[in-house]
Motif scaffolding. Sequence first.
Motif, PDB file in Angstrom:
ATOM      1  N   HIS A  34       0.838  -1.193   0.000  1.00 59.11           N
ATOM      2  CA  HIS A  34       0.000   0.000   0.000  1.00 59.11           C
ATOM      3  C   HIS A  34       0.882   1.255   0.000  1.00 59.11           C
ATOM      4  N   PRO A  35       0.486   2.316  -0.726  1.00 60.63           N
ATOM      5  CA  PRO A  35       1.333   3.522  -0.795  1.00 60.63           C
ATOM      6  C   PRO A  35       1.609   4.173   0.554  1.00 60.63           C
ATOM      7  N   CYS A  36       0.664   4.133   1.485  1.00 60.57           N
ATOM      8  CA  CYS A  36       0.901   4.755   2.791  1.00 60.57           C
ATOM      9  C   CYS A  36       1.877   3.958   3.640  1.00 60.57           C
ATOM     10  N   ASN A  37       2.187   2.727   3.227  1.00 63.54           N
ATOM     11  CA  ASN A  37       3.130   1.885   3.965  1.00 63.54           C
ATOM     12  C   ASN A  37       4.372   1.597   3.128  1.00 63.54           C
ATOM     13  N   ALA A  38       4.605   2.406   2.113  1.00 68.51           N
ATOM     14  CA  ALA A  38       5.750   2.193   1.234  1.00 68.51           C
ATOM     15  C   ALA A  38       7.049   2.567   1.941  1.00 68.51           C
ATOM     16  N   SER A  39       8.147   2.041   1.412  1.00 63.76           N
ATOM     17  CA  SER A  39       9.457   2.340   1.976  1.00 63.76           C
ATOM     18  C   SER A  39       9.959   3.674   1.433  1.00 63.76           C
ATOM     19  N   MET A  40      10.546   4.474   2.314  1.00 64.42           N
ATOM     20  CA  MET A  40      11.022   5.808   1.953  1.00 64.42           C
ATOM     21  C   MET A  40      12.403   6.031   2.560  1.00 64.42           C
ATOM     22  N   GLU A  41      13.259   6.730   1.830  1.00 69.43           N
ATOM     23  CA  GLU A  41      14.587   7.084   2.318  1.00 69.43           C
ATOM     24  C   GLU A  41      14.665   8.592   2.473  1.00 69.43           C
ATOM     25  N   CYS A  42      15.041   9.031   3.648  1.00 68.82           N
ATOM     26  CA  CYS A  42      15.082  10.465   3.931  1.00 68.82           C
ATOM     27  C   CYS A  42      16.137  11.151   3.074  1.00 68.82           C
ATOM     28  N   ASP A  43      15.810  12.336   2.578  1.00 70.80           N
ATOM     29  CA  ASP A  43      16.753  13.087   1.755  1.00 70.80           C
ATOM     30  C   ASP A  43      17.898  13.667   2.564  1.00 70.80           C
ATOM     31  N   LYS A  44      17.708  13.864   3.856  1.00 67.12           N
ATOM     32  CA  LYS A  44      18.713  14.525   4.684  1.00 67.12           C
ATOM     33  C   LYS A  44      19.580  13.533   5.443  1.00 67.12           C
ATOM     34  N   CYS A  45      18.953  12.632   6.207  1.00 68.50           N
ATOM     35  CA  CYS A  45      19.737  11.696   7.031  1.00 68.50           C
ATOM     36  C   CYS A  45      19.961  10.343   6.366  1.00 68.50           C
ATOM     37  N   GLN A  46      19.352  10.109   5.198  1.00 75.07           N
ATOM     38  CA  GLN A  46      19.544   8.886   4.413  1.00 75.07           C
ATOM     39  C   GLN A  46      19.132   7.623   5.180  1.00 75.07           C
ATOM     40  N   ARG A  47      18.142   7.743   6.042  1.00 73.00           N
ATOM     41  CA  ARG A  47      17.658   6.568   6.779  1.00 73.00           C
ATOM     42  C   ARG A  47      16.366   6.073   6.146  1.00 73.00           C
ATOM     43  N   ARG A  48      16.285   4.759   6.022  1.00 70.12           N
ATOM     44  CA  ARG A  48      15.107   4.159   5.392  1.00 70.12           C
ATOM     45  C   ARG A  48      14.011   3.965   6.437  1.00 70.12           C
ATOM     46  N   GLN A  49      12.786   4.289   6.059  1.00 68.88           N
ATOM     47  CA  GLN A  49      11.663   4.236   6.991  1.00 68.88           C
ATOM     48  C   GLN A  49      10.364   4.139   6.204  1.00 68.88           C
ATOM     49  N   LYS A  50       9.260   4.208   6.919  1.00 66.75           N
ATOM     50  CA  LYS A  50       7.951   4.181   6.284  1.00 66.75           C
ATOM     51  C   LYS A  50       7.656   5.536   5.635  1.00 66.75           C
ATOM     52  N   LYS A  63      11.528  16.105  -0.393  1.00 65.82           N
ATOM     53  CA  LYS A  63      11.409  16.906  -1.611  1.00 65.82           C
ATOM     54  C   LYS A  63      10.300  16.392  -2.523  1.00 65.82           C
ATOM     55  N   LEU A  64      10.173  15.072  -2.610  1.00 64.12           N
ATOM     56  CA  LEU A  64       9.139  14.460  -3.449  1.00 64.12           C
ATOM     57  C   LEU A  64       8.195  13.655  -2.573  1.00 64.12           C
ATOM     58  N   PRO A  65       7.163  14.263  -2.033  1.00 62.87           N
ATOM     59  CA  PRO A  65       6.201  13.510  -1.207  1.00 62.87           C
ATOM     60  C   PRO A  65       5.391  12.537  -2.050  1.00 62.87           C
ATOM     61  N   ILE A  66       5.023  11.420  -1.422  1.00 62.70           N
ATOM     62  CA  ILE A  66       4.240  10.365  -2.076  1.00 62.70           C
ATOM     63  C   ILE A  66       2.840  10.380  -1.492  1.00 62.70           C
ATOM     64  N   CYS A  67       1.844  10.351  -2.369  1.00 62.83           N
ATOM     65  CA  CYS A  67       0.465  10.334  -1.902  1.00 62.83           C
ATOM     66  C   CYS A  67       0.171   9.026  -1.203  1.00 62.83           C
ATOM     67  N   ALA A  68      -0.466   9.080  -0.048  1.00 61.97           N
ATOM     68  CA  ALA A  68      -0.759   7.881   0.736  1.00 61.97           C
ATOM     69  C   ALA A  68      -1.895   7.058   0.148  1.00 61.97           C
ATOM     70  N   GLN A  69      -2.671   7.633  -0.782  1.00 59.21           N
ATOM     71  CA  GLN A  69      -3.804   6.916  -1.352  1.00 59.21           C
ATOM     72  C   GLN A  69      -3.492   6.375  -2.744  1.00 59.21           C
ATOM     73  N   CYS A  70      -3.034   7.229  -3.657  1.00 57.93           N
ATOM     74  CA  CYS A  70      -2.785   6.793  -5.037  1.00 57.93           C
ATOM     75  C   CYS A  70      -1.318   6.523  -5.316  1.00 57.93           C
ATOM     76  N   GLY A  71      -0.404   6.975  -4.458  1.00 55.99           N
ATOM     77  CA  GLY A  71       1.006   6.669  -4.610  1.00 55.99           C
ATOM     78  C   GLY A  71       1.746   7.497  -5.645  1.00 55.99           C
ATOM     79  N   LYS A  72       1.188   8.591  -6.110  1.00 53.38           N
ATOM     80  CA  LYS A  72       1.869   9.382  -7.139  1.00 53.38           C
ATOM     81  C   LYS A  72       2.715  10.469  -6.488  1.00 53.38           C
ATOM     82  N   THR A  73       3.760  10.899  -7.232  1.00 57.35           N
ATOM     83  CA  THR A  73       4.634  11.979  -6.781  1.00 57.35           C
ATOM     84  C   THR A  73       4.509  13.225  -7.642  1.00 57.35           C
ATOM     85  N   LYS A  74       3.731  13.138  -8.726  1.00 62.35           N
ATOM     86  CA  LYS A  74       3.531  14.281  -9.614  1.00 62.35           C
ATOM     87  C   LYS A  74       2.087  14.275 -10.087  1.00 62.35           C
ATOM     88  N   CYS A  75       1.410  15.395  -9.976  1.00 65.47           N
ATOM     89  CA  CYS A  75       0.018  15.513 -10.399  1.00 65.47           C
ATOM     90  C   CYS A  75      -0.017  16.072 -11.821  1.00 65.47           C
TER      91      CYS A  75
END
Length: 321
Positions: A34-50, A63-75
Motif C-alpha cells: 500500500h502507498p501509505c506503507n511504502a518504503s522511503m529514504e530520507c533526503d537529509k539523514c539517508q535513513r530508510r523508513q515508512k 522533496k518528493l512527497p508520495i500520496c498515501a492513497q494513489c502513490g503518485k509523486t507528480k500531479c
Amino acid sequence: MPKKKTGARKKAENRREREKQIRASRANIDLAKHPCNASMECDKCQRRQKNRAFCYFCNAVQKLPICAQCGKTKCMMKSSDCVIKHAGVYSTGLAMVGAICDFCEAWVCHGRKCLSTHACICPLADAECIECERSVWDHGGRIFACSFCHNFLCEDDQFEHQASCQVLEAETFKCVSCNRLGQHSCLRCKACFCDDHVRSKVFKQEKGKEPPCPKCGHETQQTKDLSMSTRSLKFGRQTGGEDADGASGYDAYWKSLSSSKAGDAADREDEYDEYEAEDDDEDDNDEGGKDSDTETTDVFSNLNLGRTYASGYAHYEEPED
C-alpha cells in the motif's frame, strides 16, 4: 422450465463476475504494497523508513512527497478532480499535497477523491503491533500483517512473532468445548474446535469459506493444513508446584531456582575438595618415592666391587704383581 441462457447472456454474466473480482482485488491491496506503507529514504539523514510527511529521525520535509492513497509523486491531471486548479502545469512537491493523514502520518495529494476517501479507508487506522503495542507514531518502521493470525506487526517483531504464532494455548489438540480432536483452529484465539462446536449463531459462515471462530469471528483454518504445536510447561514458573505461594507461583519458582543454584555450588565445592585430596595423595606418593630412592643409595654406598670395567679399568690395564 426456465429459459435457456443465450451465448450473449452468458458472456455478459461472466464479464460482470470478472469486473466484480477486479474491484474486490483493488480494494484488498496487500498491506506491504500500500502507498501509505511504502518504503522511503530520507533526503537529509539517508535513513530508510515508512512513507511519512516528516522524517521520523530528523523531522526533515521530503522533496518528493508520495500520496498515501494513489502513490503518485507528480500531479498531471487536467480534469476537475484537483481541488487546486493547475491547468496545463504539472505540480510536484508541496504544491501537490493537500493534507496529512492522522493515522499513517503520510501526505495525501490534493485530488478530491484521495482527500475524501483516504481517511475512511486508511489501512493503518488502528495499526498497533500485537507484540510491543506500538502504533505508527511510536516507531519509524513499516507495518506488516501476520500471515497466520492477520494481526498488525512492527518491523522489529514480524519474524519473531510469525515463528511462534502457530502455538496453541493448550497442551493438546482437543476441542475447547469437548474431548474430541479439534478439526478447525483459530490462530487469534489459539484454540481448536471440532465440527460441531465451530458452528456459531453469532457469526455466519460465508459460502466457499472456512467457518468463523465462535469466539472472535476470525476465519478458522484446518488444523491438518497448519504446522500447529501445543504449549509446553517444561520451563518457567509453572513448574513450581500447585501449593506455591506468591503471585501465581513466582515465589516457588525463585525458591526452586535458588535451591538448584545452591545445590550446584555445593556439588562444585565437593568436587574441588576431592580434587585437592587427590593432589595431596599424589604429592605424598612422590615424596615417599624419593625417600625410598635415597635409602637404597645409602645401602649400596659402602659396597666395594673392586676394579671393574664399569669403573674405568680394563683387564689389560691391571698392573702385574
